[in-house]
Structure formats: structure tokens, C-alpha cells
Design a protein around this motif. Structure first.
Motif, PDB file in Angstrom:
ATOM      1  N   UNK A  32       0.845  -1.196   0.000  1.00  0.00           N
ATOM      2  CA  UNK A  32       0.000   0.000   0.000  1.00  0.00           C
ATOM      3  C   UNK A  32       0.882   1.250   0.000  1.00  0.00           C
ATOM      4  N   UNK A  33       1.879   1.240   0.865  1.00  0.00           N
ATOM      5  CA  UNK A  33       2.811   2.364   0.957  1.00  0.00           C
ATOM      6  C   UNK A  33       3.568   2.538  -0.369  1.00  0.00           C
ATOM      7  N   UNK A  34       4.006   1.406  -0.938  1.00  0.00           N
ATOM      8  CA  UNK A  34       4.773   1.443  -2.190  1.00  0.00           C
ATOM      9  C   UNK A  34       3.917   1.993  -3.328  1.00  0.00           C
ATOM     10  N   UNK A  35       2.679   1.559  -3.381  1.00  0.00           N
ATOM     11  CA  UNK A  35       1.760   1.994  -4.428  1.00  0.00           C
ATOM     12  C   UNK A  35       1.588   3.512  -4.383  1.00  0.00           C
ATOM     13  N   UNK A  36       1.441   3.997  -3.174  1.00  0.00           N
ATOM     14  CA  UNK A  36       1.279   5.429  -2.938  1.00  0.00           C
ATOM     15  C   UNK A  36       2.499   6.209  -3.429  1.00  0.00           C
ATOM     16  N   UNK A  37       3.683   5.599  -3.324  1.00  0.00           N
ATOM     17  CA  UNK A  37       4.927   6.282  -3.695  1.00  0.00           C
ATOM     18  C   UNK A  37       5.207   6.267  -5.203  1.00  0.00           C
ATOM     19  N   UNK A  38       4.479   5.411  -5.954  1.00  0.00           N
ATOM     20  CA  UNK A  38       4.661   5.307  -7.411  1.00  0.00           C
ATOM     21  C   UNK A  38       6.130   5.206  -7.805  1.00  0.00           C
ATOM     22  N   UNK A  39       6.791   4.185  -7.297  1.00  0.00           N
ATOM     23  CA  UNK A  39       8.224   3.999  -7.542  1.00  0.00           C
ATOM     24  C   UNK A  39       8.478   3.558  -8.981  1.00  0.00           C
ATOM     25  N   UNK A  40       9.323   4.317  -9.669  1.00  0.00           N
ATOM     26  CA  UNK A  40       9.588   4.012 -11.068  1.00  0.00           C
ATOM     27  C   UNK A  40      11.055   4.245 -11.396  1.00  0.00           C
ATOM     28  N   UNK A  41      11.547   3.544 -12.414  1.00  0.00           N
ATOM     29  CA  UNK A  41      12.843   3.900 -12.981  1.00  0.00           C
ATOM     30  C   UNK A  41      12.951   3.314 -14.380  1.00  0.00           C
ATOM     31  N   UNK A  42      13.982   3.742 -15.093  1.00  0.00           N
ATOM     32  CA  UNK A  42      14.162   3.340 -16.489  1.00  0.00           C
ATOM     33  C   UNK A  42      15.007   2.068 -16.581  1.00  0.00           C
ATOM     34  N   UNK A  43      14.394   0.951 -17.000  1.00  0.00           N
ATOM     35  CA  UNK A  43      15.165  -0.294 -17.067  1.00  0.00           C
ATOM     36  C   UNK A  43      16.009  -0.419 -18.342  1.00  0.00           C
ATOM     37  N   UNK A  44      15.722   0.427 -19.339  1.00  0.00           N
ATOM     38  CA  UNK A  44      16.354   0.276 -20.657  1.00  0.00           C
ATOM     39  C   UNK A  44      17.484   1.266 -20.880  1.00  0.00           C
ATOM     40  N   UNK A  45      18.505   1.188 -20.047  1.00  0.00           N
ATOM     41  CA  UNK A  45      19.665   2.071 -20.207  1.00  0.00           C
ATOM     42  C   UNK A  45      20.858   1.386 -19.535  1.00  0.00           C
ATOM     43  N   UNK A  46      22.035   1.992 -19.716  1.00  0.00           N
ATOM     44  CA  UNK A  46      23.224   1.473 -19.039  1.00  0.00           C
ATOM     45  C   UNK A  46      22.963   1.496 -17.541  1.00  0.00           C
ATOM     46  N   UNK A  47      23.335   0.427 -16.868  1.00  0.00           N
ATOM     47  CA  UNK A  47      22.968   0.278 -15.456  1.00  0.00           C
ATOM     48  C   UNK A  47      23.745   1.183 -14.522  1.00  0.00           C
ATOM     49  N   UNK A  48      23.052   1.529 -13.440  1.00  0.00           N
ATOM     50  CA  UNK A  48      23.647   2.244 -12.323  1.00  0.00           C
ATOM     51  C   UNK A  48      23.182   1.514 -11.081  1.00  0.00           C
TER      52      UNK A  48
END
Ligand code: GTP
Ligand code: MG
Length: 370
Positions: free
Chosen positions: A239-255
Motif C-alpha cells: 500500500x505504501x509502495x503503491x502510494x509512492x509510485x516507484x519508477x525507474x528506467x530499465x532500458x539504459x546502461x545500469x547504475x
């Protein structure tokens, strides 16, 4: 005027450090490779060795992409990274075991967690979580502090029979400092002397007002032993995670961020990293802190080999040139040459910082000249 260490200059000229030291010696200067020389002397040396002088900016030799922002349309949902924190023996590892269906506690020396373990949990309804188990022992304050910084959500474990203890308060303070939302898991509620209400009341003293006390910090009574409240805990995390809308770009050089690293007898330098964005792949060339390397193999939290690791996934990476430090950022680069260039530049910077004030001893003088 700008100063440069002899070694750094030697690297940029692709000459041996000792040769520069000799040349300087002939010019009447007693310096070691780790000492800095001024710009005039450096320029003199460069021409002496028949090179051209070309000044480069910091961004040509080092990289820092952590500030670059990915475009909105490239972002995809990623699993939350959850850190389990709390006082020693309050049941952090037991709770993780109960959530994973494993038995890590039994394998630990003296039942004390001495490192940050990173695990993936797949919930009944298919959602993914990344969970970091952190040490509660007072000696591991440093590690706990690092744990808070790669984390989206903190689960504060408080044993209902023991209540708020020094490392509970420490975990609260780290969490507040990191600005990370907290969920309170009141553990060991199966025990006869458990007093969860007292825990809630004592939390007020630290400005943590849980839902049961009409506040907005989620709390849940659990028992790692009986399994009580675990589904509810997972629901609250999601529930907490959903609220935070965690996102990132998987299609790039990794960090990725180093959670912990060590020299393994059999495997050599290994690092457990958490991918922040992009996808880390076997064969990728990278820089991590002052080290560089190529991903020779990657293992997931169950020790299985994986070919790639996407956002929020913790993996053990093999193929490092040396042991990086926890908190170092691993950045994938386009070539081995680039990786070496950046890592040797960073090594020189680090050495220069360390030896900037250290006087040269005769011993190091002679070994440099040898
Ligand atoms: P550190 O890693 O050393 O900080 O400890 P920890 O917080 O990971 O605690 P750990 O999971 O090792 O548990 C400490 C002890 O408490 C063990 O003996 C567990 O069996 C016991 N324990 C943990 N959870 C529960 C619980 O819910 N109920 C009961 N009765 N015992 C528990
Ligand atoms: Mg533990």
C-alpha cells in the motif's frame, strides 16, 4: 595554481611514474610519485618527455551520471526496496525468514546479523519486494546508516516484550534523517509478556504516532514465530509502495549502489549491489568507486546465476578489479579503456587526498627511484 600528483601526470602521459621521479630528481627535485607538483613543473616535465600540453576538464576524465534524470516516458514501475531495522534480537532476521520461508537466522554466527543481506520476496499475489536485513548490533551503526539511504520504506521492528531500546531510537533517527516512510512491526506478539500497546505509547515520545493512536504511521502486530500479522504487514508495505509510485528506467546502461563488498577466498572481490536504474548484464564493463571491472558472473539472493538484473534487484557481482566500498555507485561504461581511465583518475584523486600533507620519507624516495 593547479597541482597534480606525479603519478597522475605519468598516467596522463602514459609514462612510468618512476621515470618522472627520476627526471624530477635530475632537475633537482626530490619527490615521490604520490606527491604533487605545481603546474609549471608539470608543464616542464611534459615537454621534457616530448608530449604536447593539453588541458582536460574534470568531466573528460571522470563520470557522474547520478544527477541525470531519465525522461518520463522511459520510466517503468519497480519493486520497493524495504529495509528492516531495529534493536538487536528484536527479530529482524526471523521476520525476514518468515516472509521468505527460509531459515537465515540458524546459519548466522551467534544468531547475530553482521552484514546487510539483500533479498527478493514474491508475495502471494505476485508482487515483488526487495528486502534488506540490517544488523541491530550497536557496532554496525555505519552499515545501518547506509541501509537507510538506498531504501524506499523502513520496517521498524520492535519486540513487544522488550519495547523501545537504544538501537530502536537510532533506527528512528536514521529513518527520519533519510526522509523515508516507516511501518512499525511490533514483533514477538506471541509472547506472554508482550505489551504492544506500551510500544505504541512509548513511540509517541519519539514523535512516531501510529495509526492505532490516530496517527499516520502504519503499524501492525506480528509474530515471526507463529506467522501472525505477516500478510497484513505485506499489504501495508505494498500500500505504501503503491502510494509512492516507484519508477525507474530499465532500458539504459545500469547504475547500481554497493550494499556490501568483500574479498572472497574463492571468488575474489565480490560486491552485492542494488540496481537503481537500467539493467546490469553479464559482460558489462563498469566503474565502481575507485575500481573498475567487467561483470564475469552475477548471482541472485538464492545463489543462482543470472544473466541480467533490472531496477531494485539485488545481485552479487563477480569480476571486480578490487573491493569497492559500501555506498559506491557502479556505473556501466562503453569501453575498458574508459573504465580504466576513470578508475585510475579516481585512485589518483584519492591518493593525492591521503598524501597531500604526508612528507616523503627516504624509504619511499628510494623505492620510487628503484
Ligand atoms: P540481530 O540481527 O542480531 O540484530 O537480531 P535480529 O533482530 O535479526 O533477531 P533474530 O531474528 O536473530 O531473533 C532473535 C531471537 O528472537 C531469536 O532467538 C528468535 O528465535 C527470537 N524471535 C524472533 N521473532 C520472534 C517471535 O515473533 N516470537 C518469539 N517468541 N521469538 C522470536
Ligand atoms: Mg538479524
Amino acid at each position: 595554481p593547479e597541482a597534480i600528483t606525479v603519478q597522475e601526470l605519468a598516467n596522463r602521459m602514459a609514462e612510468k611514474g618512476a621515470d618522472l621521479v627520476k627526471a624530477l630528481f635530475n632537475m633537482g627535485m626530490m619527490v615521490t610519485v604520490n606527491q604533487t607538483i605545481d603546474q609549471d613543473t608539470a608543464e616542464l616535465l611534459v615537454t621534457e618527455f616530448g608530449h604536447n600540453i593539453e588541458r582536460v576538464s574534470e568531466s573528460d576524465v571522470d563520470i557522474d551520471t547520478t544527477g541525470d534524470v531519465d525522461a518520463d516516458e522511459t520510466l517503468k514501475a519497480r519493486p520497493p526496496v524495504v529495509a528492516i531495522m531495529g534493536h538487536v534480537d528484536h527479530g529482524k532476521t526471523s521476520l525476514l525468514d518468515a516472509l521468505r520461508g527460509t531459515d537465515v537466522v540458524r546459519g548466522e554466527a551467534g544468531g547475530i546479523t553482521q552484514h546487510i543481506g539483500a533479498y527478493q520476496i514474491k508475495t502471494k499475489n505476485g508482487a515483488q519486494l526487495t528486502v534488506l536485513d540490517t544488523p541491530g548490533h550497536a557496532a554496525f551503526t555505519q552499515m545501518r546508516m547506509r541501509g537507510a539511504n538506498v531504501t524506499d520504506i523502513v520496517i521498524l521492528v520492535v519486540a513487544a516484550d522488550d519495547g523501545i531500546m537504544p538501537q530502536t531510537i537510532e533506527a528512528i533517527n536514521h529513518t527520519k534523517a533519510a526522509g523515508v516512510p516507516m511501518i512499525v512491526a511490533i514483533n514477538k506478539c506471541d509472547k506472554e509478556d508482550a505489551n504492544p500497546q506500551k510500544v505504541r505509547e512509548r513511540l509517541l515520545e519519539h514523535e512516531i504516532i501510529v495509526e492505532q493512536m490516530s496517527g499516520d504511521v502504519q503499524d501492525v502486530e506480528v509474530s515471526a514465530k507463529t506467522g501472525k500479522g505477516l500478510d497484513e504487514l505485506i499489504e501495508k508495505i505494498l500500500l505504501q509502495a503503491e502510494f509512492m509510485e516507484l519508477k525507474s528506467n530499465p532500458d539504459r546502461a545500469a547504475e547500481a549502489t554497493v550494499i556490501e563488498a568483500k574479498l572472497d577466498k574463492g571468488k575474489g572481490p565480490v560486491a552485492t549491489v542494488l540496481v537503481n536504474r537500467g539493467t546490469l548484464k553479464r559482460g558489462d564493463i563498469f566503474v565502481v568507486g575507485t575500481e573498475s571491472g567487467r561483470v564475469r558472473a552475477m548471482n541472485d539472493d538464492k545463489g543462482r546465476q543470472v544473466k541480467e538484473a533490472g531496477p531494485s534487484m539485488p545481485v552479487e557481482v563477480l569480476g571486480l578489479g578490487g573491493v569497492p566500498m559500501a555506498g559506491d555507485v557502479l556505473t556501466v561504461v562503453e569501453s575498458e579503456q574508459r573504465a580504466r581511465e576513470v578508475s585510475s583518475y579516481r585512485q589518483e584523486q584519492a591518493t593525492a587526498k591521503r598524501t597531500a600533507t604526508a612528507p616523503a620519507s627516504l624509504d619511499t624516495m628510494f623505492s620510487a627511484l628503484a
